[in-house]
Design an enzyme around this catalytic site. Structure first.
Site, PDB file in Angstrom:
ATOM      1  N   VAL A  95      -5.186   5.695   5.590  1.00 55.72           N
ATOM      2  CA  VAL A  95      -4.381   4.478   5.536  1.00 55.72           C
ATOM      3  C   VAL A  95      -2.981   4.772   5.010  1.00 55.72           C
ATOM      4  CG1 VAL A  95      -4.161   2.216   4.415  1.00 55.72           C
ATOM      5  CG2 VAL A  95      -6.367   2.944   5.366  1.00 55.72           C
ATOM      6  N   GLU A  96      -2.880   5.633   4.013  1.00 57.39           N
ATOM      7  CA  GLU A  96      -1.579   5.911   3.400  1.00 57.39           C
ATOM      8  C   GLU A  96      -0.646   6.689   4.326  1.00 57.39           C
ATOM      9  OE1 GLU A  96      -0.327   4.682   0.789  1.00 57.39           O
ATOM     10  OE2 GLU A  96      -1.956   4.101  -0.520  1.00 57.39           O
TER      11      GLU A  96
END
Length: 186
Positions: free
Chosen positions: A59-60
């Site tokens: 996600v990051e």
């Protein structure tokens, strides 16, 4: 006769392709995990689920190192420099410069996983609260829990007042579920 062959050949061909598609591990191409060794090592060191670490990284930064966010978060796990410095000091981790935190995935994963362990200790291993705190900070999450804004469940994630954090939790949970379906073990 020719038409009959086509009727049987095409479905047979599609059946063979489908069998190969579902039995070949193709989903690992859709949901790859980079830096498996580094994640596994830190997961073992700090007792954090490797799929959770991988989901947060996905996600990051989608496993792309050397990233810096518009707010200054660094590296593959998008650590804020102050948080990284604090984690290094509190965790008695090897000193690391902001350049190392930004450009060295193993350093970033070590510090990020230590921080996840610290958050897990603070939030009683409630993974959703840990993920929320990783994104919004532990102070915000404690406030939401104490004042009843959020109860720490996925069903009530809509009550979190920061839209980015709501979306972040949902995305991490999505990738976590995909990774645990695709990979039998880490």
């Amino acid at each position: 006769m020719r038409m009959i062959k086509k009727r049987f050949v095409l479905p047979l061909f599609l059946l063979v392709i489908a069998a190969l598609f579902f039995n070949s591990g193709w989903m690992a191409w859709v949901y790859p995990i980079g830096y498996k060794e580094e994640i596994r090592e830190q997961s073992d060191s700090y007792g954090i689920d490797p799929f959770l670490i991988a989901s947060i990284i996905r996600v990051e930064t989608n496993f792309r190192p050397s990233k810096e966010s518009r707010v200054g978060a660094l590296g593959i796990m998008q650590l804020m420099p102050d948080t990284a410095d604090w984690a290094i000091e509190q965790g008695k981790l090897p000193a690391a410069t902001t350049e190392r935190i930004k450009h060295e995935p193993d350093t970033n994963i070590r510090i990020g996983t230590w921080y996840l362990r610290n958050l897990s200790d603070q939030f009683g291993d409630n993974t959703l609260e840990v993920v929320a705190a990783y994104n919004a900070g532990p102070g915000n999450v404690k406030k939401w829990l104490e004042d009843g804004t959020w109860d720490g469940t996925l069903e009530n994630v809509k009550n979190i007042p920061i839209g980015e954090t709501r979306h972040y939790i949902q995305r991490v949970v999505y990738y976590y579920n995909q990774y645990t379906k695709v990979y039998e073990t880490f």
